[in-house]
Write a protein that holds these residues in place. Structure first.
Motif, mmCIF file in Angstrom:
data_model
loop_
_atom_site.group_PDB
_atom_site.id
_atom_site.type_symbol
_atom_site.label_atom_id
_atom_site.label_comp_id
_atom_site.label_asym_id
_atom_site.label_seq_id
_atom_site.Cartn_x
_atom_site.Cartn_y
_atom_site.Cartn_z
ATOM 1 N N LYS A 1 10.105 7.016 -78.681
ATOM 2 C CA LYS A 1 10.038 5.579 -77.834
ATOM 3 C C LYS A 1 10.051 5.860 -76.488
ATOM 4 C CE LYS A 1 11.898 1.125 -77.913
ATOM 5 N NZ LYS A 1 13.070 0.144 -78.182
ATOM 6 N N ASP B 1 9.046 -2.564 -88.755
ATOM 7 C CA ASP B 1 10.226 -2.611 -87.847
ATOM 8 C C ASP B 1 10.089 -3.665 -86.861
ATOM 9 O OD1 ASP B 1 12.482 -1.950 -86.978
ATOM 10 O OD2 ASP B 1 11.730 0.074 -85.789
ATOM 11 N N GLU C 1 11.417 9.577 -84.488
ATOM 12 C CA GLU C 1 10.783 8.588 -83.953
ATOM 13 C C GLU C 1 10.798 8.366 -82.210
ATOM 14 O OE1 GLU C 1 12.154 4.938 -85.529
ATOM 15 O OE2 GLU C 1 11.244 3.520 -84.008
ATOM 16 N N HIS D 1 6.160 1.188 -79.817
ATOM 17 C CA HIS D 1 6.660 2.148 -78.747
ATOM 18 C C HIS D 1 5.323 2.609 -77.890
ATOM 19 C CE1 HIS D 1 10.223 2.680 -81.309
ATOM 20 N NE2 HIS D 1 10.132 1.399 -80.939
ATOM 21 N N ASP E 1 9.001 -6.266 -80.693
ATOM 22 C CA ASP E 1 9.025 -6.249 -82.185
ATOM 23 C C ASP E 1 8.319 -7.369 -82.800
ATOM 24 O OD1 ASP E 1 10.267 -3.756 -82.349
ATOM 25 O OD2 ASP E 1 12.297 -4.742 -82.066
#
Ligand code: GCO
Ligand code: MN
Ligand code: MN
Ligand code: MN
Length: 386
Positions: free
Chosen positions: A182, A286, A180, A219, A256
């Motif tokens: 970011k 998420d 993942e 992200h 988020d």
């Protein structure tokens, strides 16, 4: 109706609906929710599964007996409420030991501890039935580059992932690993900031086929990138192993937000991409409720994420079936059978023919592709007037 069923494969993390509203400036605004209670509520809402970090479920300093009791209770709740755990991951960011990285720490002891903690967490994930294992390198980064470890960090990260992929095989876990990316937060800069950098890195691993990407809406959006474009590249590479859905205003702190709450058009084209290409994995939200909310707000948030996805899925089907939209799309593309043949698959003859060909540049530059019309049709569709 837009009410989900487990077939829709919507998942949440224990850390998402369980988020208590703590932020860097303020204390929690909500009481913690137990894992079995979260399973009950998500089951009622029609979710498919729950994902977790090792320490979302089992505290980092739990005894073996506590571990067993907590895991048994959670498993019971999962089976009572018809939920699965499709994805597991490791918390390699909360403990001060990881303050300067886990797999990329300059301290060999921290790197070894990160491997140990991840193996144990992979054991736990397997016990709960997880098939996808996510690596999010929250602390794998830097604020300053004075430490001079930029190349070492890449090598250490590679060594760790190679080790863990072998561990997965040796234990018979058969995990698919999803990396993942970011760009920043909590570190000033996080290593491997984009989906493209993860794809490039995966090609350098010993078992590249076991590794894919877990891209996240927020992200890419944080740094002003177009998330649907990133996901398209990941799909093209055959590497969409998992996906984190949420929302975010560009250029802000990591918000988020509830899926679809902010960038509705990008969310639409993302859902359309996932649906049109038949993505069959879990769709993980998420994200978390706003800090202003109480527990009712948490479940409104969770329902909203799924509802918006289902509305956008319906809109995507409508888009594909709308004659006027399809006509505008067809008009946008110019096909030419002879040129298609000439430009696909090199031969010296084709190269020769193409070099000799005359193109009317003024005509090419003069053509209006109709994108204003097509985009307004899309906006009309999204606003519900079609
Ligand atoms: C974030 C990340 C995390 C990870 C999670 C799973 O911005 O904090 O998105 O939520 O997805 O740790 O690895
Ligand atoms: Mn995130
Ligand atoms: Mn976050
Ligand atoms: Mn994430």
């Amino acid at each position: 109706s837009y009410v989900p069923t487990p077939d829709d494969k919507f998942t949440f993390g224990l850390w998402t609906v369980g988020q208590t509203g703590r932020d860097p400036f303020g204390e929690p605004t909500r009481a913690p929710l137990s894992a079995p209670y979260i399973a009950q509520k998500l089951g009622e809402l029609g979710a498919y599964g729950i994902n977790l970090h090792d320490n979302d479920l089992v505290p980092i300093d739990a005894s073996a007996a506590e571990h067993d009791r907590i895991v048994a209770e959670f498993r019971q709740a999962l089976s009572d409420h018809g939920l699965v755990v499709p994805m597991a991951t490791t918390n390699l960011f909360s403990d001060p030991a990881f303050k300067d990285g886990a797999f990329t720490s300059a301290d060999a002891r921290v790197r070894a501890y990160a491997l140990q903690k991840t193996m144990r967490s992979m054991d736990l994930g397997h016990e709960l039935g997880a098939q996808t294992y996510v690596f999010w390198g929250g602390r794998e980064g830097a604020e300053v580059d004075a430490g001079g470890k930029l190349l070492d960090a890449i090598g250490w990260f590679r060594d760790s992932l190679n080790f863990l992929a072998d561990y997965s095989e040796a234990q018979g876990y058969g995990y698919r690993f999803a990396l993942e990316p970011k760009p920043n937060e909590p570190r000033g800069d996080i290593f491997f900031p984009t989906a493209g950098s993860m794809l490039g890195f995966i090609a350098t691993l010993e078992r590249p086929e076991r590794f894919g990407v877990n891209p996240e809406f927020a992200h890419d959006t944080m740094s002003g990138l177009n998330f649907a474009h990133a996901v398209a590249q990941v799909i093209d590479a055959g590497k969409l192993f998992h996906i984190d859905l949420n929302d975010q205003k560009p250029g802000r702190f990591d918000q988020d937000l509830r899926f679809g709450s902010e960038n509705i058009k990008t969310a639409f084209f993302l859902v359309k991409l996932l649906e049109d290409t038949g993505y069959a994995g879990p769709k993980h939200f998420d994200a978390h409720a706003l800090r202003t909310e109480d527990e009712a707000g948490v479940w409104a948030f969770a329902r909203g994420c799924m509802r918006t996805y289902l509305i956008l899925r319906e809109k995507a089907r409508q888009f594909n079936a709308d004659p006027e939209i399809q006509a505008a799309l067809a008009a946008y593309r110019v096909e030419d059978a002879e040129l298609a043949d000439l430009t696909r698959g090199f031969s010296p003859q084709k190269a020769e023919a193409l070099r000799d060909r005359t193109f009317d540049r003024a005509e090419l530059g003069g053509r209006g592709p109709g994108l204003e019309h097509l985009d307004q049709l899309t906006v009309d569709l999204l606003l519900g007037t079609r």
